[in-house]
Motif scaffolding. Sequence first.
Motif, PDB file in Angstrom:
ATOM      1  N   ALA A 185      18.648 -69.759  31.471  1.00 43.53           N
ATOM      2  CA  ALA A 185      18.042 -69.415  30.585  1.00 43.53           C
ATOM      3  C   ALA A 185      18.517 -69.796  29.408  1.00 43.53           C
ATOM      4  O   ALA A 185      17.404 -69.691  27.965  1.00 43.53           O
ATOM      5  N   GLU A 186      19.568 -70.046  27.613  1.00 37.72           N
ATOM      6  CA  GLU A 186      19.420 -70.580  27.568  1.00 37.72           C
ATOM      7  C   GLU A 186      18.935 -71.549  27.128  1.00 37.72           C
ATOM      8  O   GLU A 186      18.061 -72.046  26.522  1.00 37.72           O
ATOM      9  N   ARG A 187      18.902 -72.758  28.613  1.00 41.30           N
ATOM     10  CA  ARG A 187      18.830 -73.799  28.460  1.00 41.30           C
ATOM     11  C   ARG A 187      16.774 -74.088  28.505  1.00 41.30           C
ATOM     12  O   ARG A 187      16.382 -74.725  28.034  1.00 41.30           O
ATOM     13  N   GLN A 188      15.976 -72.738  29.838  1.00 44.86           N
ATOM     14  CA  GLN A 188      14.790 -72.685  29.227  1.00 44.86           C
ATOM     15  C   GLN A 188      14.582 -72.269  28.143  1.00 44.86           C
ATOM     16  O   GLN A 188      12.925 -72.702  27.239  1.00 44.86           O
ATOM     17  N   LEU A 189      14.817 -71.818  27.301  1.00 50.75           N
ATOM     18  CA  LEU A 189      14.765 -71.352  26.224  1.00 50.75           C
ATOM     19  C   LEU A 189      15.043 -72.137  24.473  1.00 50.75           C
ATOM     20  O   LEU A 189      13.763 -72.626  23.809  1.00 50.75           O
ATOM     21  N   LYS A 212      13.812 -63.019  28.761  1.00 52.69           N
ATOM     22  CA  LYS A 212      14.388 -62.964  29.258  1.00 52.69           C
ATOM     23  C   LYS A 212      16.444 -63.545  28.722  1.00 52.69           C
ATOM     24  O   LYS A 212      17.280 -63.798  29.883  1.00 52.69           O
ATOM     25  N   TYR A 213      16.635 -64.206  28.300  1.00 55.89           N
ATOM     26  CA  TYR A 213      17.933 -64.839  27.879  1.00 55.89           C
ATOM     27  C   TYR A 213      18.179 -63.372  27.506  1.00 55.89           C
ATOM     28  O   TYR A 213      20.046 -63.522  27.255  1.00 55.89           O
ATOM     29  N   GLN A 214      18.118 -62.635  26.571  1.00 52.86           N
ATOM     30  CA  GLN A 214      18.920 -61.143  26.199  1.00 52.86           C
ATOM     31  C   GLN A 214      18.793 -60.164  26.991  1.00 52.86           C
ATOM     32  O   GLN A 214      20.369 -59.886  27.368  1.00 52.86           O
ATOM     33  N   GLU A 215      17.898 -61.011  28.359  1.00 56.33           N
ATOM     34  CA  GLU A 215      18.410 -59.724  29.774  1.00 56.33           C
ATOM     35  C   GLU A 215      19.597 -60.308  30.901  1.00 56.33           C
ATOM     36  O   GLU A 215      20.528 -60.181  30.815  1.00 56.33           O
TER      37      GLU A 215
END
Length: 449
Positions: A185-189, A212-215
């Motif tokens: 999620a971090e990479r996608q963000l 999504k990253y926070q989730e």
Amino acid sequence: MLHISKNKIQIREDYNKFKSVKFSSDDRRYNSFNKFVIALFIIVFIVLFLPWTQFVRGNGSITTLRPEQRPQSIQSAIPGRIEKWYIQEGDYVSKGDTIVHISEVKDAYFDPDLLARTQSQVKAKNFSFESYRNKVKALDYQIAALKEERDLKLEQAQNKLLQANLKVQSDSINFEAAKLQLSIAERQLNRNEILENEGLKAVTDVESKKVKYQESLAKIISQENKLLESKNEVLNAQIEITSIKAGYKDKIAKAESEQYTAKSDQANTESQLYKLENEFVNYSIRSGLNYIVAPQDGYINRARQQGVGETFKEGAEIVTIMPAEVELAVETFVAPIDLPLVHVGEEVRIIFDGWPFIFFSGWPNLSYGTFGGKIVAVERFISPNGKYRVLIAPDPKEPSWPEPIRAGTGARSFALLNNVPVWYELWRQINGFPPDYYQPDVETTKIKK
């Protein structure tokens, strides 16, 4: 003649006035007397060459062949007081007949209900012993149940520990998966933010990736908490196993301690029970000793204790009894010098006191009133009288011994030896020599016990 004095005898005595001189001076009587002396000398000379049977003389008395048939004294095994006589001297008694009744003189046995009370104590102690034995069995069952319960609890705790370990593994996998999702999620963000800056992505897409990253970040924290809870459950399961072992070990040790105490009490009670049973048996046997009975068939000879109410100590003689059925024998004694001439199985002639006899020791064939016997035993140790004891039984080949004779009657025995001339026997007697030593031709018969 010695000349002691110068005085001479002047008186001369006339011997013819004496009757003896007149009688012996007769020529006819003188010749007859000479013939008589010569004849007597010839007879004596002939007698000196006649055969003479040597013998070994012994003096003794009549006894019995078997020890149990000899007169015996009946003794009391306990001290007591005479209460009642059931016999009188001279009575015939059978085995088991009551002779006298005695009572106790010791205060420890005065209680008439002593046997009943002792038996009650035995029953009570036996009940106590059974109770301790049942308690030991119950504790055995309790210990077995505790061990079985411990095994089940441990198995349950082991299963719980296994489940906790599996849950730790599962939560650890989920935690790793959450970490992976957070990284994705971090990479996608980051990519969406770059694309947004370049104008290739809309702001809404970036915002969705941030959500999504926070989730994913929240999920990884939740999975980490679950993992820590699972590890805590593993520790709790291990602590529970240790607690179960310690708890049941304490319970089992306590039950075993109670069991050892019960076993000790059981052993002590068993010892007291055996002691009471021993006392009860002793009291029972002692109560039977209050009646003195005849040990065998026989005749009462003499009462050693008299009257009623007389007390005596243990081992005191009460009466003497003579067995009815006896095998008579002669107990005689021979001098040590004659012992080598006496052998088991040899024939012996016996003379009983009070029985008429005519006995010629050197010519036994001319004797009358003697009875035959055979030597059955020769003592191997000298008696207090300085002689050796010889036991003689009736000879079955000879006429039976007189019926009226009784044990204790005096008897003289003559063991016949070799035949020698009369002159030799006189010479031996004058010089004090023993009879001729010899060994019997036939081997002596061994007497079986």
